[in-house]
Design an enzyme around this catalytic site. Sequence first.
Site, PDB file in Angstrom:
ATOM      1  N   PRO A   2       4.795  13.176  10.820  1.00 45.49           N
ATOM      2  CA  PRO A   2       3.394  13.080  11.248  1.00 45.49           C
ATOM      3  C   PRO A   2       3.191  13.840  12.555  1.00 45.49           C
ATOM      4  O   PRO A   2       3.947  13.665  13.504  1.00 45.49           O
ATOM      5  CB  PRO A   2       3.173  11.578  11.455  1.00 45.49           C
ATOM      6  CG  PRO A   2       4.293  10.914  10.726  1.00 45.49           C
ATOM      7  CD  PRO A   2       5.441  11.871  10.762  1.00 45.49           C
ATOM      8  N   GLU A   3       2.207  14.728  12.595  1.00 49.93           N
ATOM      9  CA  GLU A   3       1.892  15.462  13.810  1.00 49.93           C
ATOM     10  C   GLU A   3       0.637  14.870  14.451  1.00 49.93           C
ATOM     11  O   GLU A   3       0.053  13.921  13.936  1.00 49.93           O
ATOM     12  CB  GLU A   3       1.733  16.951  13.482  1.00 49.93           C
ATOM     13  CG  GLU A   3       3.047  17.525  12.912  1.00 49.93           C
ATOM     14  CD  GLU A   3       3.172  19.026  13.069  1.00 49.93           C
ATOM     15  OE1 GLU A   3       2.874  19.533  14.154  1.00 49.93           O
ATOM     16  OE2 GLU A   3       3.563  19.688  12.105  1.00 49.93           O
ATOM     17  N   HIS A  89      10.927  -1.035   3.092  1.00 46.75           N
ATOM     18  CA  HIS A  89      10.718  -0.067   4.171  1.00 46.75           C
ATOM     19  C   HIS A  89       9.617  -0.491   5.145  1.00 46.75           C
ATOM     20  O   HIS A  89       9.199   0.293   5.984  1.00 46.75           O
ATOM     21  CB  HIS A  89      10.403   1.317   3.597  1.00 46.75           C
ATOM     22  CG  HIS A  89      11.506   1.887   2.760  1.00 46.75           C
ATOM     23  ND1 HIS A  89      12.793   2.003   3.225  1.00 46.75           N
ATOM     24  CD2 HIS A  89      11.512   2.345   1.489  1.00 46.75           C
ATOM     25  CE1 HIS A  89      13.551   2.520   2.267  1.00 46.75           C
ATOM     26  NE2 HIS A  89      12.801   2.730   1.211  1.00 46.75           N
ATOM     27  N   ARG A 107      12.686   6.155   7.019  1.00 43.37           N
ATOM     28  CA  ARG A 107      13.817   6.719   7.782  1.00 43.37           C
ATOM     29  C   ARG A 107      14.060   6.006   9.100  1.00 43.37           C
ATOM     30  O   ARG A 107      15.067   6.253   9.766  1.00 43.37           O
ATOM     31  CB  ARG A 107      13.595   8.221   7.992  1.00 43.37           C
ATOM     32  CG  ARG A 107      13.607   8.951   6.638  1.00 43.37           C
ATOM     33  CD  ARG A 107      13.437  10.432   6.796  1.00 43.37           C
ATOM     34  NE  ARG A 107      14.544  11.051   7.493  1.00 43.37           N
ATOM     35  CZ  ARG A 107      14.609  12.328   7.803  1.00 43.37           C
ATOM     36  NH1 ARG A 107      13.619  13.119   7.474  1.00 43.37           N
ATOM     37  NH2 ARG A 107      15.640  12.818   8.454  1.00 43.37           N
ATOM     38  N   ARG A 151       7.297  30.066  31.956  1.00 39.64           N
ATOM     39  CA  ARG A 151       8.283  29.839  30.898  1.00 39.64           C
ATOM     40  C   ARG A 151       8.695  31.150  30.233  1.00 39.64           C
ATOM     41  O   ARG A 151       7.851  31.931  29.837  1.00 39.64           O
ATOM     42  CB  ARG A 151       7.692  28.873  29.868  1.00 39.64           C
ATOM     43  CG  ARG A 151       7.550  27.468  30.432  1.00 39.64           C
ATOM     44  CD  ARG A 151       6.701  26.571  29.545  1.00 39.64           C
ATOM     45  NE  ARG A 151       6.849  25.166  29.924  1.00 39.64           N
ATOM     46  CZ  ARG A 151       6.124  24.579  30.882  1.00 39.64           C
ATOM     47  NH1 ARG A 151       5.234  25.258  31.559  1.00 39.64           N
ATOM     48  NH2 ARG A 151       6.312  23.299  31.153  1.00 39.64           N
TER      49      ARG A 151
END
Length: 271
Positions: A2-3, A89, A107, A151
């Site tokens: 998930p972003e 889960h 997970r 950077r």
Amino acid sequence: MPELPEVEVTRLSFAYRIAGAQIESIRVGKPLRWPLGCSMDDLVGCRVQAVRRRGKYLLLDLDHGLLLIHLGMSGSLTFNRTPPMPGVHDHFDMQTTQGVLRLHDPRRFGAVVYATNEVSPIAQKLLGKLGMEPLGAEFDTVRFHAGLLRRRAPIKQVLLAGELVVGVGNIYASEALFRAAIRPTARADGISRPRAMRLHQAIREILTIAVQKGGSTLRDFSNAQGEAGHFQADAMVYARAGHPCKVCGTVVRTIRQGQRSTFFCPTCQKP
Ligand SMILES: [Zn+2]
């Protein structure tokens, strides 16, 4: 994984329904990435005042302290009045007077962590190094370009690192760089002010569109009402290696950068 848009879509799908709810009980399944950090009894009786987001963390403000929720690699949250029995889960259930908030996470890289406030050591450990919020007011072109100039890494990896700006994960980094016509391998400190401004705008646009469309359908993401998102079908380069660029027809290429796949059009995106 998930972003940020998926996390924001999740927040929007239950924040208004859980606001004001009182916690009645907590059920914890198998261990998640980090321990809860308080006794379950401490949370009983607390009210959820609001749900905010910082980066990919959801912050549930309680009348004492807050809960930080991260969806990890495969987590999803549901909030239902009468949920089914917990499955193998489902590792965290918070029963409230307005429904059950459930973390489903095959997970188990996700987490639910209690913090007394946002400057407590655990909250600082998780939130302290996060970069600017890409959809927030503090993300402006001047600060963004100044951060790029400090950077030397390739721009794609600077975006993914999340120290300058949070939430631009693998899909959105590839898509934003395409939109800004910048090659993912370009060194961050070599990006001119006009290009940085284009990239700033592209990041905002791509994330805003993704939130409006319900996030990405990648993997098993679903929002707290179980609806799948619709962003990925619109990808210009992401996961399109070998296909013609939708703008110029050049074959989209893929390379590995820092263990992640990057996609770009060698014609539209300049080094
Ligand atoms: Zn192209």
